[in-house]
Design an enzyme around this catalytic site. Structure first.
Site, PDB file in Angstrom:
ATOM      1  N   ASN A   1     -13.588  13.311  27.635  1.00  0.00           N
ATOM      2  CA  ASN A   1     -13.054  14.114  28.738  1.00  0.00           C
ATOM      3  C   ASN A   1     -13.977  14.099  29.953  1.00  0.00           C
ATOM      4  OD1 ASN A   1     -10.658  14.625  27.518  1.00  0.00           O
ATOM      5  ND2 ASN A   1     -11.188  16.668  26.795  1.00  0.00           N
TER       6      ASN A   1
ATOM      7  N   ARG B   1      -2.416  26.740  32.532  1.00  0.00           N
ATOM      8  CA  ARG B   1      -3.815  27.127  32.329  1.00  0.00           C
ATOM      9  C   ARG B   1      -4.726  26.339  33.264  1.00  0.00           C
ATOM     10  NH1 ARG B   1      -4.599  26.128  26.106  1.00  0.00           N
ATOM     11  NH2 ARG B   1      -3.526  24.228  26.692  1.00  0.00           N
TER      12      ARG B   1
ATOM     13  N   CYS C   1      -8.987  21.274  29.046  1.00  0.00           N
ATOM     14  CA  CYS C   1      -9.866  20.303  28.395  1.00  0.00           C
ATOM     15  C   CYS C   1     -10.822  19.676  29.397  1.00  0.00           C
ATOM     16  CB  CYS C   1      -9.022  19.224  27.750  1.00  0.00           C
ATOM     17  SG  CYS C   1      -7.729  19.911  26.719  1.00  0.00           S
TER      18      CYS C   1
ATOM     19  N   ARG D   1      -7.139  14.213  20.263  1.00  0.00           N
ATOM     20  CA  ARG D   1      -7.259  13.597  21.589  1.00  0.00           C
ATOM     21  C   ARG D   1      -5.873  13.344  22.185  1.00  0.00           C
ATOM     22  NH1 ARG D   1     -10.015   8.203  19.075  1.00  0.00           N
ATOM     23  NH2 ARG D   1     -11.912   8.974  20.039  1.00  0.00           N
TER      24      ARG D   1
ATOM     25  N   THR E   1     -20.258  22.253  14.110  1.00  0.00           N
ATOM     26  CA  THR E   1     -19.783  22.092  12.723  1.00  0.00           C
ATOM     27  C   THR E   1     -20.875  22.519  11.742  1.00  0.00           C
ATOM     28  OG1 THR E   1     -18.496  20.221  13.540  1.00  0.00           O
ATOM     29  CG2 THR E   1     -18.643  20.458  11.156  1.00  0.00           C
TER      30      THR E   1
ATOM     31  N   HIS F   1      -8.031  -5.390  42.700  1.00  0.00           N
ATOM     32  CA  HIS F   1      -9.208  -6.087  42.174  1.00  0.00           C
ATOM     33  C   HIS F   1      -9.121  -6.052  40.647  1.00  0.00           C
ATOM     34  CE1 HIS F   1     -13.316  -6.816  40.956  1.00  0.00           C
ATOM     35  NE2 HIS F   1     -13.631  -7.190  42.190  1.00  0.00           N
TER      36      HIS F   1
ATOM     37  N   LYS G   1     -15.891  13.520  21.565  1.00  0.00           N
ATOM     38  CA  LYS G   1     -14.801  14.270  22.200  1.00  0.00           C
ATOM     39  C   LYS G   1     -15.190  14.718  23.614  1.00  0.00           C
ATOM     40  CE  LYS G   1     -11.278  16.780  22.982  1.00  0.00           C
ATOM     41  NZ  LYS G   1      -9.933  16.259  23.112  1.00  0.00           N
TER      42      LYS G   1
HETATM   43  N1  SAJ Z   1      -5.483  14.183  36.968  1.00  0.00           N
HETATM   44  C1  SAJ Z   1      -5.681  13.738  38.260  1.00  0.00           C
HETATM   45  N2  SAJ Z   1      -5.694  12.401  38.502  1.00  0.00           N
HETATM   46  C2  SAJ Z   1      -5.515  11.484  37.519  1.00  0.00           C
HETATM   47  C3  SAJ Z   1      -5.324  11.932  36.190  1.00  0.00           C
HETATM   48  C4  SAJ Z   1      -5.312  13.296  35.952  1.00  0.00           C
HETATM   49  O1  SAJ Z   1      -5.848  14.532  39.190  1.00  0.00           O
HETATM   50  O2  SAJ Z   1      -5.509  10.293  37.825  1.00  0.00           O
HETATM   51  C5  SAJ Z   1      -5.492  15.630  36.700  1.00  0.00           C
HETATM   52  C6  SAJ Z   1      -4.172  16.147  36.136  1.00  0.00           C
HETATM   53  O3  SAJ Z   1      -3.255  16.418  37.145  1.00  0.00           O
HETATM   54  C7  SAJ Z   1      -4.629  17.394  35.423  1.00  0.00           C
HETATM   55  C8  SAJ Z   1      -6.003  16.995  34.906  1.00  0.00           C
HETATM   56  O4  SAJ Z   1      -6.419  15.883  35.682  1.00  0.00           O
HETATM   57  O5  SAJ Z   1      -4.769  18.483  36.320  1.00  0.00           O
HETATM   58  C9  SAJ Z   1      -6.051  16.630  33.454  1.00  0.00           C
HETATM   59  O6  SAJ Z   1      -4.915  15.874  33.091  1.00  0.00           O
HETATM   60  P1  SAJ Z   1      -4.966  14.633  32.103  1.00  0.00           P
HETATM   61  O7  SAJ Z   1      -3.586  14.134  31.973  1.00  0.00           O
HETATM   62  O8  SAJ Z   1      -5.973  13.663  32.544  1.00  0.00           O
HETATM   63  O9  SAJ Z   1      -5.516  15.199  30.743  1.00  0.00           O
HETATM   64  P2  SAJ Z   1      -5.166  16.479  29.821  1.00  0.00           P
HETATM   65  O10 SAJ Z   1      -6.053  17.610  30.206  1.00  0.00           O
HETATM   66  O11 SAJ Z   1      -3.721  16.755  29.766  1.00  0.00           O
HETATM   67  O12 SAJ Z   1      -5.602  15.896  28.402  1.00  0.00           O
HETATM   68  C10 SAJ Z   1      -6.926  15.406  28.243  1.00  0.00           C
HETATM   69  C11 SAJ Z   1      -6.845  13.986  27.649  1.00  0.00           C
HETATM   70  N3  SAJ Z   1      -8.163  13.360  27.684  1.00  0.00           N
HETATM   71  C12 SAJ Z   1      -8.358  12.110  28.178  1.00  0.00           C
HETATM   72  O13 SAJ Z   1      -7.458  11.472  28.687  1.00  0.00           O
HETATM   73  C13 SAJ Z   1      -9.731  11.576  28.090  1.00  0.00           C
HETATM   74  C14 SAJ Z   1      -6.336  14.082  26.229  1.00  0.00           C
HETATM   75  O14 SAJ Z   1      -6.371  12.812  25.603  1.00  0.00           O
HETATM   76  C15 SAJ Z   1      -7.177  15.080  25.421  1.00  0.00           C
HETATM   77  O15 SAJ Z   1      -6.705  15.205  24.108  1.00  0.00           O
HETATM   78  C16 SAJ Z   1      -7.066  16.410  26.090  1.00  0.00           C
HETATM   79  O16 SAJ Z   1      -7.619  16.295  27.402  1.00  0.00           O
HETATM   80  C17 SAJ Z   1      -7.841  17.421  25.277  1.00  0.00           C
HETATM   81  O17 SAJ Z   1      -7.202  18.199  24.559  1.00  0.00           O
HETATM   82  O18 SAJ Z   1      -9.074  17.407  25.296  1.00  0.00           O
END
Ligand code: SAJ
Length: 434
Positions: free
Chosen positions: A221, A335, A271, A165, A131, A255, A217
């Site tokens: 992630n 993606r 992300c 987010r 920024t 647990h 941010k």
């Molecule tokens: N995944 C797993 N196991 C899990 C959870 C997810 O294998 O228990 C995998 C999913 O299948 C996928 C990847 O992780 O391939 C990511 O999926 P996700 O649902 O965890 O997250 P995104 O990428 O769709 O969105 C994330 C989110 N970040 C967090 O939960 C901390 C979202 O809130 C953010 O806004 C987004 O990244 C972003 O734009 O940064």
């Protein structure tokens, strides 16, 4: 001054975040100009249609375009608030260096039409310091304006960082209801941005400085990536030991202070598989855990390819169906998708034996061309394929009853069919035999 007069807003970048954001701001009554480099995207939106799949977005965009509140263009115009939501990939140079060139290009465009009283907000996930870099670039281009942090007087413009987010598939709901961190270059900048977000965000908006908001941010992630890596590592340990990882996680999560996430074929999307590298790039010597988590999650993809290939080889006569290409359930986003990588790797190795079921894809991505693999629907897969490899936990796959898959060889990388008899045993047996 904004006062009660609704500001004109320009949203730069009409992708998965920019378009829903533009639509929500327009719904709040502001006149929004959406800027995109793609003429196709601009034309689609101006027809009141959308170029991406997201729950309820079509109706919302249609409505605000029809009411004249949202208009898309490839040309920037003067506005009161600029929201930058462009991609920030990393360079494929082996070092995962963050590429902020789209942010800087957007800032250059904004600088050309900037006027005193304007607010510029960066939403793109960015390395710490971006920024300020954006501010410096604009200050260089517009010596006639006073920029925050560069003047002892009241600056002419406000600049802030406010990351989104939202979770794909729940974007509209989360855009409105999630809490937001708003990081100003100065506290005054943060207050200006806060007043803007309050127009359309119902969640709590917390102000901070720009660098802390940038780091927040990335940390969110990276936190998730590290935790998924733990689950994925456990799944590989379980394969080695012939255990059912889903059962182990289910039991451990009883647990009160344990909450292990779900293993899968790897981590995809734009992300979680990307942002942790921005922290590593900023502090390479202090990030062994974050770096290792990334490598574990990428390594899981290769593990799944190897295990699936063993299964396919062990059933030479059977047709194989890969279920899913999306990076996660119930979305059309491919993606950085581990499912797509796994299916394409199998298609290259086994050619026309491989079939792909992906209800969210109109056609197979380019890398499948010439492999002989084809796209089929779920019913055909259940009728004709003896081997099923579950790569995405789409709801349409989850609800397939046991009666339609019993007798099949199943490799369920998402744990969607806990009642499948012998799925893990078959795979573990093969591993022991190899
Ligand atoms: N995944 C797993 N196991 C899990 C959870 C997810 O294998 O228990 C995998 C999913 O299948 C996928 C990847 O992780 O391939 C990511 O999926 P996700 O649902 O965890 O997250 P995104 O990428 O769709 O969105 C994330 C989110 N970040 C967090 O939960 C901390 C979202 O809130 C953010 O806004 C987004 O990244 C972003 O734009 O940064």
């Amino acid at each position: 001054m904004m006062g009660d007069v609704k500001p004109d807003v320009c949203v730069v970048g009409l992708g998965y975040i920019g378009l829903p954001t533009a639509a929500i701001i327009a719904r709040a009554g502001c006149k929004v100009l959406g800027l995109d480099v793609s003429q196709h995207v601009v034309d689609t939106i101006n027809r009141g249609e959308i170029h991406i799949e997201e729950v309820d977005l079509d109706g919302l965009v249609h409505g605000v375009v029809q009411r004249g509140l949202l208009r898309a263009s490839t040309e920037i115009a003067a506005s009161d608030v600029f929201v930058i939501a462009v991609p920030t990939p990393f360079e494929k140079d082996g070092h995962h260096t963050p590429d902020i060139s789209y942010v800087l290009a957007a800032a250059t465009q904004v600088a050309a039409v900037l006027k005193a009283g304007d607010t510029v907000i960066l939403e793109s996930t960015s390395p710490v310091g971006t920024t300020e870099q954006m501010r410096d670039l604009m200050a260089g281009l517009r010596p006639d304006l006073k920029f925050p942090g560069k003047t002892k007087e009241t600056p002419d413009v406000s600049i802030a960082y406010c990351p989104e987010r939202v979770l794909p598939g729940r974007i509209l709901e989360e855009l409105t209801n999630n809490d937001r961190s708003i990081g100003g270059i100065t506290p005054r900048c943060a207050r200006k941005a806060l007043a803007f977000y309050k127009r359309f965000v119902r969640g709590t908006c917390v102000t901070t400085d720009a660098r802390s908001a940038e780091m927040t941010k990335l940390v969110e992630n990276a936190y998730r990536d590290v935790n998924i890596a733990f689950a994925n590592e456990l799944s590989m340990v379980a394969d080695r030991m012939g255990l059912d990882v889903w059962e182990v996680i289910r039991l451990a999560n009883r647990h009160p202070r344990v909450n292990i996430l779900q293993p899968g074929p790897g981590v995809g999307g734009h992300c979680i598989a990307v942002d942790p590298w921005f922290i590593v790039a900023g502090a390479p010597d202090e990030t062994p855990l974050i770096r290792t988590a990334r490598n574990v999650n990428d390594g899981k993809m290769h593990h799944v390819v190897a295990k699936a290939a063993e299964l396919v080889e062990a059933h030479p006569g059977a047709k194989v169906a890969c279920l899913g290409l999306a990076f996660k359930a119930n979305i059309d986003d491919f993606r950085e998708s581990p499912a797509r990588y796994v299916a394409a790797s199998l298609a290259r190795k086994f050619g026309s034996r491989i079939n792909v079921v992906e209800p969210y894809a109109g056609q197979l991505p380019r890398e499948f061309e010439g492999t002989g693999a084809v796209q089929i629907d779920l019913d055909t897969a259940l009728e004709e394929c003896g081997v099923l490899i579950v790569l995405v936990d789409h709801d349409v796959f989850k609800v397939v009853p046991l009666a339609e898959r019993s007798g099949k060889v199943v490799y369920d990388t998402r744990g969607i069919w806990p009642d499948q008899p012998g799925a893990d045993v078959a795979a573990a047996g093969l591993r022991l035999a190899s």
